[in-house]
Design a protein around this motif. Structure first.
Motif, mmCIF file in Angstrom:
data_model
loop_
_atom_site.group_PDB
_atom_site.id
_atom_site.type_symbol
_atom_site.label_atom_id
_atom_site.label_comp_id
_atom_site.label_asym_id
_atom_site.label_seq_id
_atom_site.Cartn_x
_atom_site.Cartn_y
_atom_site.Cartn_z
ATOM 1 N N GLN A 112 102.884 73.669 64.264
ATOM 2 C CA GLN A 112 102.033 72.721 64.974
ATOM 3 C C GLN A 112 100.586 72.790 64.501
ATOM 4 O O GLN A 112 99.876 71.792 64.499
ATOM 5 N N LYS A 113 100.147 73.975 64.069
ATOM 6 C CA LYS A 113 98.794 74.147 63.548
ATOM 7 C C LYS A 113 98.658 73.598 62.129
ATOM 8 O O LYS A 113 97.560 73.507 61.591
ATOM 9 N N GLY A 114 99.791 73.274 61.506
ATOM 10 C CA GLY A 114 99.766 72.730 60.156
ATOM 11 C C GLY A 114 99.901 73.760 59.055
ATOM 12 O O GLY A 114 99.773 73.427 57.881
ATOM 13 N N ASP A 115 100.161 75.017 59.430
ATOM 14 C CA ASP A 115 100.345 76.057 58.418
ATOM 15 C C ASP A 115 101.834 76.142 58.077
ATOM 16 O O ASP A 115 102.584 76.957 58.620
ATOM 17 N N THR A 116 102.260 75.287 57.158
ATOM 18 C CA THR A 116 103.672 75.190 56.804
ATOM 19 C C THR A 116 104.193 76.486 56.204
ATOM 20 O O THR A 116 105.322 76.911 56.492
ATOM 21 N N LEU A 117 103.401 77.124 55.352
ATOM 22 C CA LEU A 117 103.847 78.349 54.696
ATOM 23 C C LEU A 117 104.147 79.441 55.706
ATOM 24 O O LEU A 117 105.207 80.080 55.655
ATOM 25 N N ALA A 118 103.213 79.670 56.643
ATOM 26 C CA ALA A 118 103.438 80.695 57.665
ATOM 27 C C ALA A 118 104.649 80.352 58.519
ATOM 28 O O ALA A 118 105.442 81.229 58.876
ATOM 29 N N ALA A 119 104.806 79.069 58.849
ATOM 30 C CA ALA A 119 105.948 78.648 59.666
ATOM 31 C C ALA A 119 107.265 78.932 58.957
ATOM 32 O O ALA A 119 108.213 79.442 59.566
ATOM 33 N N ILE A 120 107.332 78.613 57.661
ATOM 34 C CA ILE A 120 108.555 78.865 56.903
ATOM 35 C C ILE A 120 108.899 80.348 56.901
ATOM 36 O O ILE A 120 110.049 80.739 57.141
ATOM 37 N N LEU A 121 107.900 81.180 56.634
ATOM 38 C CA LEU A 121 108.140 82.615 56.593
ATOM 39 C C LEU A 121 108.653 83.139 57.930
ATOM 40 O O LEU A 121 109.562 83.971 57.985
ATOM 41 N N LEU A 122 108.085 82.641 59.018
ATOM 42 C CA LEU A 122 108.501 83.100 60.345
ATOM 43 C C LEU A 122 109.879 82.570 60.722
ATOM 44 O O LEU A 122 110.699 83.294 61.307
ATOM 45 N N TYR A 123 110.153 81.309 60.409
ATOM 46 C CA TYR A 123 111.489 80.770 60.683
ATOM 47 C C TYR A 123 112.545 81.570 59.915
ATOM 48 O O TYR A 123 113.631 81.862 60.435
ATOM 49 N N LYS A 124 112.246 81.903 58.668
ATOM 50 C CA LYS A 124 113.191 82.703 57.891
ATOM 51 C C LYS A 124 113.401 84.070 58.518
ATOM 52 O O LYS A 124 114.516 84.599 58.545
ATOM 53 N N LEU A 125 112.320 84.650 59.012
ATOM 54 C CA LEU A 125 112.427 85.949 59.662
ATOM 55 C C LEU A 125 113.331 85.871 60.889
ATOM 56 O O LEU A 125 114.136 86.765 61.146
ATOM 57 N N VAL A 126 113.196 84.784 61.643
ATOM 58 C CA VAL A 126 114.060 84.579 62.812
ATOM 59 C C VAL A 126 115.523 84.569 62.387
ATOM 60 O O VAL A 126 116.373 85.247 62.979
ATOM 61 N N LEU A 127 115.835 83.804 61.338
ATOM 62 C CA LEU A 127 117.224 83.660 60.906
ATOM 63 C C LEU A 127 117.773 84.956 60.315
ATOM 64 O O LEU A 127 118.957 85.283 60.492
ATOM 65 N N LYS A 128 116.940 85.703 59.623
ATOM 66 C CA LYS A 128 117.419 86.926 58.978
ATOM 67 C C LYS A 128 117.723 88.042 59.977
ATOM 68 O O LYS A 128 118.577 88.887 59.715
ATOM 69 N N HIS A 129 116.998 88.041 61.094
ATOM 70 C CA HIS A 129 117.145 89.142 62.041
ATOM 71 C C HIS A 129 117.717 88.698 63.383
ATOM 72 O O HIS A 129 117.722 89.465 64.337
ATOM 73 N N TYR A 130 118.208 87.473 63.416
ATOM 74 C CA TYR A 130 118.753 86.920 64.662
ATOM 75 C C TYR A 130 119.976 87.704 65.143
ATOM 76 O O TYR A 130 120.870 88.041 64.365
ATOM 77 N N ARG A 131 119.993 87.982 66.411
ATOM 78 C CA ARG A 131 121.209 88.488 67.074
ATOM 79 C C ARG A 131 121.455 87.688 68.348
ATOM 80 O O ARG A 131 122.568 87.297 68.630
ATOM 81 N N GLU A 132 120.381 87.487 69.117
ATOM 82 C CA GLU A 132 120.500 86.676 70.320
ATOM 83 C C GLU A 132 119.096 86.280 70.765
ATOM 84 O O GLU A 132 118.101 86.799 70.269
ATOM 85 N N GLY A 133 119.018 85.306 71.677
ATOM 86 C CA GLY A 133 117.732 84.965 72.275
ATOM 87 C C GLY A 133 117.142 83.651 71.834
ATOM 88 O O GLY A 133 116.193 83.163 72.445
#
Length: 654
Positions: A112-133
């Protein structure tokens, strides 16, 4: 023998001071993202430093967490962002799966802040370490909207090579095709052979074998041993057992120190081991042999499985894989280093970039460049089971792992590999039908995606020269004209864009082909990041070329026509499922019978050129002369007559 010899989206903080880390800063030009500003890069590196990784298992501040929950509930995003940002920075290893929702919230705010790079990195982190939530499908849909590389970007190689084969008679500049070479009977046996490692000068190949058996009473059991082969004049000599190292226990996964004086390997089932498999070390003796191996020590080895060692350039940092408790997933990659007393320090987890909730194995530190390679089944871009990835280090931060592409990574599993210091060949084990039994060692020319110096960006777009709209249905091929390094072809994206990482200061040929436009070919020299934005003519079902004008009353082709005719040849070669109908037309002047014959001869002349110089099947091309029977306009002026004197190309799918 768990995993032995058969067996992360952000950036990783080294977690130690520079002097202790003993890893040199990457010498190649590497950035988090080519388009990001320096200030943005620094902010992102600060975000993902995660100083608590390797310090505490779980970070929690109930008061701060309550404030974050309250601000999120009341949709006070401006106040929420700095508090959430700071909380996530304090994560320990367990937070990445227990507080996965917080990563998701921060990713949304960054987008939402427009920082696409940071968003991509964080979304990837979510998917890589997802278990629940979190809603996993929602995260995947969100990340699809952002400019991330995925498996569908790559052209299926079978289709691509079929296309290349179809064109081979006409093309003089063809992309190289890497060939897997079995290392032969001097190396491979009828049992499993795997886990290759090269000496620093590439003259000796160490590997693991199952060819030896041990008799226990009336029974026999497989015994893993280390073998070595020496290279003489480009040929590998018959493999020999590594005397002084092999024992009744299982040995394998060796790595040699940069000075060639130490050998670290894995031994399993030994009574002097800490766990199921431990790291052992041996010193080179004066006679060229190896000393009695000793356990590297309980400071490094755990009561679990520790294997797959790899030395850094300095020889005082060692990477390895372990399934010890307290990691991110099934198996993680760790590193240890020699402290000021010359002893190996307690291992550190490589963090949430390299490690995932899956398994990371087979770390390999490139012998000439600061690049870490490893195998994983937990990364997001994956072509099979275990794929090989590479990661660069900048300012003590490890970059998002990059899949080294479908030229190496197939539907099965790729691990236990090594690369020579010149980055010419990849050595690794492959099995028939992707089964783990009876592995053999192969060599394979290292493709562009795996090259350590392939860090310079080539980006571009292809658009319709008439409408300005992007072409999305096409194949982009890059040919390295200097070194013959193979590059995996990619599809044009939906917005007409493409992107490659190539070796700088080389000459390349780019070829873009598709069934909606005429083929584009261009030679360029890559000197720093480069963008190629081009517009090409669209291929309509019915075409008319401006230069397709014959002399009055004649049917001989003119040199001014050749460029357009060559375009048509390229299109038909690139699209073998299309046929062509050539239609010749005249104006109404003169005898109708003569005009009909003239138009037929002109159409036939064009067909003859296409068949002769394009090596096209004559049955794919139909030539018909219509004389003056199909005018475009009523002939009142000379300009009207010029419009009616034409050759049209009608393209139809077979």
């Amino acid at each position: 023998m768990k995993f032995h010899l058969f067996f992360c989206v952000l950036l990783l903080f080294c977690a130690l001071p520079e002097a202790q880390c003993q890893l040199r800063a990457v010498s190649e030009r590497v950035s988090l993202d080519d388009s990001s500003s320096i200030a943005q890069q620094k902010r992102i590196r600060k975000l993902i430093a995660f100083p608590n990784v390797n310090k505490i298992p779980y970070y929690q501040d109930k008061k701060k967490l309550q404030s974050i929950v309250k601000l999120a509930k009341n949709d006070k995003q401006e106040a929420l962002y700095p508090q959430l940002y700071q909380y996530v920075r304090e994560f320990g290893i367990d937070n990445f799966y227990k507080d996965n929702q917080l990563l998701w919230q921060l990713a949304v705010l960054e987008e939402q802040k427009g920082d696409t790079l940071a968003a991509i990195l964080l979304y990837k982190l979510v998917l890589k370490h997802y278990r629940e939530g979190v809603n996993l499908s929602l995260v995947r849909e969100q990340i699809k909207k952002l400019p991330v590389e995925n498996k569908d970007d790559y052209v299926p190689l079978k289709y691509y090579y079929e296309l290349v084969e179809y064109r081979k008679e006409i093309d003089t500049l063809r992309p190289p095709q890497g060939v897997y070479l079995n290392m032969g009977t001097e190396i491979n046996s009828n049992a499993g052979d795997y886990g290759p490692a090269l000496s620093p000068d590439n003259s000796t190949l160490f590997f693991t074998t199952k060819r030896n058996v041990i008799k226990q009473g009336l029974k026999e059991r497989e015994n893993e041993d280390l073998m070595y082969s020496e290279n003489e004049s480009g040929y590998w000599m018959p493999a020999k057992a590594l005397e002084g190292i092999n024992s009744p226990y299982n040995e394998g996964s060796a790595t040699v120190s940069p000075d060639g004086n130490q050998l670290v390997f894995t031994r399993c089932g030994s009574p002097d081991g800490q766990g199921s498999c431990d790291l052992f070390i041996s010193d080179r003796t004066e006679d060229g042999g190896w000393s009695t191996a000793r356990n590297i020590g309980k400071a490094v080895n755990s009561i679990y499985w520790d294997s797959h060692p790899s030395f850094s350039h300095s020889g005082d940092t060692l990477f390895f894989s372990s399934d010890r408790l307290g990691g991110f997933g099934m198996t993680d990659i760790y590193f240890t280093y020699k402290n000021n007393d010359g002893e190996w320090a307690s291992p550190k987890n490589m963090g949430p970039v390299i490690n995932t909730r899956g398994s990371e194995v087979s770390p390999f530190y490139h012998p000439a460049h600061d690049v870490l390679y490893f195998s994983s089944n937990g990364q997001l871009l994956n072509f099979g089971e275990f794929d090989i990835y590479k990661s660069y280090r900048l300012d003590n931060i490890w970059g998002e792992p990059q899949n080294i592409g479908p030229l190496v990574n197939g539907k099965g599993s790729e691990f236990y590999f090594t690369i020579d210091s010149q980055s010419q060949n990849l050595y690794y084990a492959r099995s028939v039908e992707d089964k783990m039994a009876n592995l053999d060692l192969y060599s394979f020319p290292l493709p562009m995606e795996a090259q350590p110096l392939a860090t310079t960006y080539l980006k571009g777009t292809l658009k319709n020269e008439e409408t300005g709209e992007p072409f999305s249905n096409g194949i982009v091929s890059i040919i390295d004209l200097d070194n013959g390094v193979e590059v995996a072809p990619k599809f044009l994206r939906a917005d007409g864009s493409f992107e490659f990482q190539l070796i700088n200061n080389n000459n390349y040929l780019i070829v873009i082909q598709g069934d909606e436009f005429f083929r584009l070919e261009e030679i360029f020299f890559l000197e720093g990041d480069k963008e190629i934005h081009r517009k090409v003519a669209s291929v309509n079902s019915r075409l008319k070329f401006e230069n397709m004008k014959f002399d009055n009353g004649k049917a001989e082709l003119k040199t001014s026509m050749f460029a357009d005719l060559d375009k048509m040849i390229d299109f038909l070669l690139d699209n073998p499922d299309f046929k062509l109908k050539i239609e010749g037309h005249t104006d109404s002047d003169g005898d109708p019978k003569f005009n009909l014959d003239l138009s037929q001869r002109r159409a036939d002349a064009i067909k003859a050129y296409l068949v002769e110089f394009g090596k096209l099947d004559k049955d794919r091309i139909e030539a018909i002369g219509y004389g003056s029977s199909k005018p475009i306009v009523e002939e009142v002026t000379e300009q009207d007559k010029q419009l009616n004197r034409r050759v049209e190309f009608n393209i139809v799918r077979q």
